[in-house]
Design an enzyme around this catalytic site. Structure first.
Site, PDB file in Angstrom:
ATOM      1  N   GLY A 101      -1.318   3.335   5.063  1.00  0.00           N
ATOM      2  CA  GLY A 101      -2.290   3.626   5.778  1.00  0.00           C
ATOM      3  C   GLY A 101      -2.481   5.206   6.116  1.00  0.00           C
ATOM      4  N   GLY A 127      -5.243   6.840   7.946  1.00  0.00           N
ATOM      5  CA  GLY A 127      -5.651   6.815   9.429  1.00  0.00           C
ATOM      6  C   GLY A 127      -4.889   7.804  10.259  1.00  0.00           C
ATOM      7  N   ALA A 178      -2.811  -1.048   8.804  1.00  0.00           N
ATOM      8  CA  ALA A 178      -3.020  -2.301   9.636  1.00  0.00           C
ATOM      9  C   ALA A 178      -4.584  -2.625   9.971  1.00  0.00           C
ATOM     10  CB  ALA A 178      -2.438  -2.199  10.918  1.00  0.00           C
ATOM     11  N   GLN A 179      -5.091  -3.521  10.224  1.00  0.00           N
ATOM     12  CA  GLN A 179      -6.370  -3.940  10.870  1.00  0.00           C
ATOM     13  C   GLN A 179      -5.795  -3.345  12.493  1.00  0.00           C
ATOM     14  OE1 GLN A 179      -8.915  -4.159  13.152  1.00  0.00           O
ATOM     15  NE2 GLN A 179      -8.261  -6.257  13.460  1.00  0.00           N
ATOM     16  N   SER A 180      -6.176  -2.363  12.773  1.00  0.00           N
ATOM     17  CA  SER A 180      -5.508  -2.237  14.057  1.00  0.00           C
ATOM     18  C   SER A 180      -6.440  -2.228  15.306  1.00  0.00           C
ATOM     19  CB  SER A 180      -4.914  -0.453  13.990  1.00  0.00           C
ATOM     20  OG  SER A 180      -6.073   0.281  14.090  1.00  0.00           O
ATOM     21  N   SER A 193       3.731  -2.479  18.111  1.00  0.00           N
ATOM     22  CA  SER A 193       2.623  -2.105  19.084  1.00  0.00           C
ATOM     23  C   SER A 193       3.273  -2.536  20.715  1.00  0.00           C
ATOM     24  CB  SER A 193       1.415  -2.568  18.761  1.00  0.00           C
ATOM     25  OG  SER A 193       0.526  -2.564  19.834  1.00  0.00           O
ATOM     26  N   GLU A 234       1.103  -3.532  22.355  1.00  0.00           N
ATOM     27  CA  GLU A 234       0.203  -4.929  22.811  1.00  0.00           C
ATOM     28  C   GLU A 234       1.345  -6.158  22.321  1.00  0.00           C
ATOM     29  OE1 GLU A 234      -2.876  -5.855  23.221  1.00  0.00           O
ATOM     30  OE2 GLU A 234      -3.223  -3.914  23.761  1.00  0.00           O
ATOM     31  N   TYR A 289      -4.090  -9.819  16.933  1.00  0.00           N
ATOM     32  CA  TYR A 289      -3.416  -8.600  16.531  1.00  0.00           C
ATOM     33  C   TYR A 289      -2.142  -8.518  16.994  1.00  0.00           C
ATOM     34  CZ  TYR A 289      -2.337  -3.689  16.523  1.00  0.00           C
ATOM     35  OH  TYR A 289      -1.646  -2.356  16.424  1.00  0.00           O
ATOM     36  N   ARG A 308      -8.358  10.300  16.067  1.00  0.00           N
ATOM     37  CA  ARG A 308      -8.660   8.608  16.390  1.00  0.00           C
ATOM     38  C   ARG A 308      -9.780   8.247  16.080  1.00  0.00           C
ATOM     39  NH1 ARG A 308      -5.849   4.177  17.646  1.00  0.00           N
ATOM     40  NH2 ARG A 308      -5.434   3.790  19.656  1.00  0.00           N
TER      41      ARG A 308
HETATM   42  P1  NAP Z   1      -5.719   3.658  11.910  1.00  0.00           P
HETATM   43  O1  NAP Z   1      -6.238   4.793  12.270  1.00  0.00           O
HETATM   44  O2  NAP Z   1      -6.542   2.226  12.135  1.00  0.00           O
HETATM   45  O3  NAP Z   1      -4.991   3.577  10.384  1.00  0.00           O
HETATM   46  C1  NAP Z   1      -4.811   2.240   9.719  1.00  0.00           C
HETATM   47  C2  NAP Z   1      -4.899   2.385   8.339  1.00  0.00           C
HETATM   48  O4  NAP Z   1      -4.234   1.343   7.682  1.00  0.00           O
HETATM   49  C3  NAP Z   1      -6.033   2.993   7.517  1.00  0.00           C
HETATM   50  O5  NAP Z   1      -5.616   3.964   6.652  1.00  0.00           O
HETATM   51  C4  NAP Z   1      -6.345   1.875   6.655  1.00  0.00           C
HETATM   52  O6  NAP Z   1      -7.076   2.391   5.656  1.00  0.00           O
HETATM   53  C5  NAP Z   1      -5.006   1.152   6.296  1.00  0.00           C
HETATM   54  N1  NAP Z   1      -5.521  -0.132   5.947  1.00  0.00           N
HETATM   55  C6  NAP Z   1      -5.837  -1.075   6.685  1.00  0.00           C
HETATM   56  N2  NAP Z   1      -6.034  -2.301   5.996  1.00  0.00           N
HETATM   57  C7  NAP Z   1      -5.209  -1.970   4.879  1.00  0.00           C
HETATM   58  C8  NAP Z   1      -4.634  -2.938   3.785  1.00  0.00           C
HETATM   59  N3  NAP Z   1      -4.846  -4.152   3.685  1.00  0.00           N
HETATM   60  N4  NAP Z   1      -3.722  -2.224   2.601  1.00  0.00           N
HETATM   61  C9  NAP Z   1      -3.875  -0.926   2.800  1.00  0.00           C
HETATM   62  N5  NAP Z   1      -4.086  -0.073   4.080  1.00  0.00           N
HETATM   63  C10 NAP Z   1      -4.904  -0.691   4.857  1.00  0.00           C
HETATM   64  O7  NAP Z   1      -4.306   3.152  12.855  1.00  0.00           O
HETATM   65  P2  NAP Z   1      -3.314   4.361  13.479  1.00  0.00           P
HETATM   66  O8  NAP Z   1      -3.896   4.550  14.825  1.00  0.00           O
HETATM   67  O9  NAP Z   1      -3.049   5.424  12.522  1.00  0.00           O
HETATM   68  O10 NAP Z   1      -1.861   3.411  13.612  1.00  0.00           O
HETATM   69  C11 NAP Z   1      -1.206   3.180  12.856  1.00  0.00           C
HETATM   70  C12 NAP Z   1      -0.386   2.194  12.778  1.00  0.00           C
HETATM   71  O11 NAP Z   1       0.284   2.118  14.149  1.00  0.00           O
HETATM   72  C13 NAP Z   1      -1.040   0.788  12.864  1.00  0.00           C
HETATM   73  O12 NAP Z   1      -0.302  -0.056  11.869  1.00  0.00           O
HETATM   74  C14 NAP Z   1      -1.461   0.206  14.083  1.00  0.00           C
HETATM   75  O13 NAP Z   1      -1.370  -1.032  14.122  1.00  0.00           O
HETATM   76  C15 NAP Z   1      -0.165   0.754  14.720  1.00  0.00           C
HETATM   77  N6  NAP Z   1      -0.048   1.098  16.222  1.00  0.00           N
HETATM   78  C16 NAP Z   1      -1.172   2.148  16.704  1.00  0.00           C
HETATM   79  C17 NAP Z   1      -1.020   2.601  17.949  1.00  0.00           C
HETATM   80  C18 NAP Z   1      -2.009   3.623  18.228  1.00  0.00           C
HETATM   81  O14 NAP Z   1      -2.211   3.797  19.591  1.00  0.00           O
HETATM   82  N7  NAP Z   1      -2.675   4.489  17.522  1.00  0.00           N
HETATM   83  C19 NAP Z   1      -0.107   1.967  18.764  1.00  0.00           C
HETATM   84  C20 NAP Z   1       0.833   1.250  18.293  1.00  0.00           C
HETATM   85  C21 NAP Z   1       0.883   0.712  17.040  1.00  0.00           C
HETATM   86  P3  NAP Z   1      -8.805   2.451   5.590  1.00  0.00           P
HETATM   87  O15 NAP Z   1      -8.722   4.063   5.813  1.00  0.00           O
HETATM   88  O16 NAP Z   1      -9.291   2.305   4.167  1.00  0.00           O
HETATM   89  O17 NAP Z   1      -9.331   1.642   6.441  1.00  0.00           O
HETATM   90  O1  F7E Z   2      -8.860  -0.213  24.053  1.00  0.00           O
HETATM   91  C1  F7E Z   2     -11.086  -0.979  27.103  1.00  0.00           C
HETATM   92  C2  F7E Z   2     -10.435  -2.007  26.179  1.00  0.00           C
HETATM   93  O2  F7E Z   2      -9.497  -0.351  21.944  1.00  0.00           O
HETATM   94  C3  F7E Z   2      -8.237   0.348  25.231  1.00  0.00           C
HETATM   95  C4  F7E Z   2      -4.744   0.509  19.141  1.00  0.00           C
HETATM   96  O3  F7E Z   2      -4.386   1.343  18.361  1.00  0.00           O
HETATM   97  O4  F7E Z   2      -3.561   0.699  21.267  1.00  0.00           O
HETATM   98  C5  F7E Z   2      -4.825   0.360  20.698  1.00  0.00           C
HETATM   99  O5  F7E Z   2      -5.371  -0.728  21.177  1.00  0.00           O
HETATM  100  C6  F7E Z   2      -8.842  -0.406  26.603  1.00  0.00           C
HETATM  101  C7  F7E Z   2      -9.080  -1.790  26.336  1.00  0.00           C
HETATM  102  O6  F7E Z   2      -7.311   0.394  22.446  1.00  0.00           O
HETATM  103  C8  F7E Z   2     -14.295  -0.175  25.519  1.00  0.00           C
HETATM  104  O7  F7E Z   2     -10.854  -3.215  26.697  1.00  0.00           O
HETATM  105  C9  F7E Z   2     -13.261  -0.614  27.332  1.00  0.00           C
HETATM  106  O8  F7E Z   2      -8.549  -2.549  27.423  1.00  0.00           O
HETATM  107  O9  F7E Z   2      -8.902   2.142  22.777  1.00  0.00           O
HETATM  108  P1  F7E Z   2      -8.624   0.542  22.623  1.00  0.00           P
HETATM  109  P2  F7E Z   2      -6.309  -0.951  22.592  1.00  0.00           P
HETATM  110  O10 F7E Z   2      -6.997  -2.070  22.465  1.00  0.00           O
HETATM  111  O11 F7E Z   2      -5.414  -0.565  23.675  1.00  0.00           O
HETATM  112  C10 F7E Z   2      -2.758  -0.392  20.768  1.00  0.00           C
HETATM  113  C11 F7E Z   2      -1.104   0.055  21.507  1.00  0.00           C
HETATM  114  C12 F7E Z   2      -2.405  -0.768  19.407  1.00  0.00           C
HETATM  115  O12 F7E Z   2      -1.529  -1.091  18.785  1.00  0.00           O
HETATM  116  C13 F7E Z   2      -3.706  -0.844  18.687  1.00  0.00           C
HETATM  117  O13 F7E Z   2      -3.748  -0.639  17.241  1.00  0.00           O
HETATM  118  O14 F7E Z   2     -10.068   0.076  26.624  1.00  0.00           O
HETATM  119  N1  F7E Z   2     -12.205  -0.683  26.793  1.00  0.00           N
HETATM  120  N2  F7E Z   2     -14.640  -0.393  27.012  1.00  0.00           N
HETATM  121  C14 F7E Z   2     -12.802  -0.291  25.543  1.00  0.00           C
HETATM  122  N3  F7E Z   2     -12.180  -0.360  24.419  1.00  0.00           N
HETATM  123  C15 F7E Z   2     -13.154  -0.202  23.119  1.00  0.00           C
HETATM  124  N4  F7E Z   2     -12.232  -0.022  21.870  1.00  0.00           N
HETATM  125  N5  F7E Z   2     -14.445   0.010  23.255  1.00  0.00           N
HETATM  126  C16 F7E Z   2     -15.162  -0.057  24.486  1.00  0.00           C
HETATM  127  O15 F7E Z   2     -16.220   0.234  24.466  1.00  0.00           O
END
Ligand code: NAP
Ligand code: F7E
Length: 343
Positions: A10, A13, A89-91, A136, A138, A160, A195
């Site tokens: 990833g 990302g 991840a499909q995040s 996460s 979540e 997820y 992001r």
């Molecule tokens: P992100 O921007 O969505 O990056 C995810 C990465 O995974 C991308 O590089 C994507 O590649 C790659 N990927 C998706 N499917 C894949 C597959 N089948 N094989 C190999 N690579 C694949 O996520 P992020 O915000 O950097 O988060 C990093 C990790 O932390 C994720 O696992 C996410 O679920 C977790 N996480 C994030 C948060 C947050 O708030 N950001 C919080 C808690 C946990 P492409 O560019 O090709 O799509």
């Molecule tokens: O939503 C609300 C939505 O998609 C935050 C991922 O990195 O963090 C992330 O997941 C909140 C939710 O993030 C829109 O309903 C309102 O309550 O930015 P988000 P997330 O779902 O919290 C966790 C920790 C991860 O692990 C995940 O990978 O915002 N909301 N209106 C909306 N959200 C989106 N996306 N779009 C809207 O229009």
């Protein structure tokens, strides 16, 4: 560990970007896995140091996929990593309601593919590898207590989160059953100018900037009352790295301990540009999710005391950083649009 070689899944990302920067600054040799069909070449990977042979910068990008266990084994034996960070991840939570099976395959089975490959690599070569799993907040989902810590029961509320729970327990199992050095970072939402544009923070800061410059009229959102514990991604990748520096592998919550609503985010972002968001924001039921977690707010006491980690960027500073970056991007788009290009 003198030989510092990291493998990041990833890498294209958000977190892959900040973690690459950190590890390069710490003198690591870096290997990253990117998908063939993914965003490469793109601004999310292409600009990174080392891709074009920058002297003194050691980065190798491998084409691979978490769903391809044989490819993962080949990459691991080529890279010979001392540390592996599983960020792929499909995040997107909302997308996981639409594609639950794909999400489970990548997040749950993909992590298991990687753990199995690492176990065989360690057993076959005798080389120790440390493993970080991107767990996460979540996973706490329908939590009955706030703030949550490492002892809070996991009650996932979306596909997820269910898949992340599977990966979480596999990571614990490989630690306990096979004596692999594996850590779960249970990270709360962390954001940045890198992001993805379909997460609510970036969607809002980008729209505010584009509305300010006349490139966009409205912003369509879902649940404005949702609250999150939002921090800065640059701070959070440091916690990942610190976890793998400890004597014993453990799991850690990483969070700011403060929550804000989507409304507060709108106030902050539009306010910085002297705009009133009520004039531009429209409701779109397509963005409402079938379920939302109860209040997700993290207690990072363990990370603070054991890792010496703490967040350095406040919510207001984070939003400012993102708005400023999106304003610059919007200015570039406006210049291109005025010159007749489609952006
Ligand atoms: P992100 O921007 O969505 O990056 C995810 C990465 O995974 C991308 O590089 C994507 O590649 C790659 N990927 C998706 N499917 C894949 C597959 N089948 N094989 C190999 N690579 C694949 O996520 P992020 O915000 O950097 O988060 C990093 C990790 O932390 C994720 O696992 C996410 O679920 C977790 N996480 C994030 C948060 C947050 O708030 N950001 C919080 C808690 C946990 P492409 O560019 O090709 O799509
Ligand atoms: O939503 C609300 C939505 O998609 C935050 C991922 O990195 O963090 C992330 O997941 C909140 C939710 O993030 C829109 O309903 C309102 O309550 O930015 P988000 P997330 O779902 O919290 C966790 C920790 C991860 O692990 C995940 O990978 O915002 N909301 N209106 C909306 N959200 C989106 N996306 N779009 C809207 O229009």
């Amino acid at each position: 560990m003198n030989d510092k070689t990291a493998l990041i899944t990833g890498i294209s990302g958000q977190d892959g970007f900040y973690l690459s920067e950190l590890l390069l600054s710490e003198g690591y040799r870096l290997h990253g896995i990117r998908r063939r069909s993914g965003s490469f070449p793109s601004s999310r990977v292409e600009h990174r140091p080392g891709n074009h042979g920058t002297p003194g910068v050691d980065v190798h990008l491998h084409v691979g996929d978490l769903l391809d266990p044989i490819g993962l084994r080949r990459i691991i034996s080529e890279a010979q990593p001392t540390e592996v960070y599983n960020l792929a991840a499909q995040s997107h939570v909302h997308a996981s309601f639409e594609d639950p099976i794909y999400t489970a395959q990548v997040v749950a089975m993909g992590t298991l593919n990687l753990l199995e490959a690492l176990r065989d690599y360690r057993d076959g070569t005798g080389r120790e590898v440390r493993f970080y799993q991107a767990s996460s907040s979540e996973m706490f989902g329908k939590a009955r207590e706030a703030p949550q810590n490492e002892r809070t029961p996991l009650r996932p509320r979306n596909p997820y989160a269910c898949a992340k729970v599977h990966a979480f327990w596999q990571t614990v199992t490989y630690r306990e059953a096979y004596n692999l050095f594996t850590c779960n970072g249970i990270l709360y939402n962390h954001e940045s100018p890198r992001r993805g544009e379909n997460y609510v923070t970036r969607k809002i800061t980008r729209a505010a900037a584009r509305i300010k410059l006349g490139l966009q009229e409205h912003l369509y959102l879902g649940n404005l009352d949702a609250r999150r514990d939002w921090g800065f991604a640059g701070d959070y990748v440091r916690a990942m790295w610190l976890m793998l520096r400890q004597d014993e592998p453990e799991d850690y919550v990483v969070a700011t301990g403060q929550t804000h609503s989507v409304r507060e985010l709108l106030d902050e972002a539009f306010g910085l540009l002297d705009l009133d968001w009520h004039d531009y924001v429209r409701s779109d039921p397509r963005y409402i999710r079938p379920t939302e977690p109860t209040l997700l707010c993290g207690d990072a006491s363990k990370a603070r005391t054991q890792l010496g980690w703490r967040p350095t960027v406040t919510f207001a500073e984070l939003v400012r950083m993102m708005v400023e970056a999106d304003l610059q991007a919007a200015e570039r788009d406006r210049t291109l649009t005025e010159a007749g290009y489609t952006v």
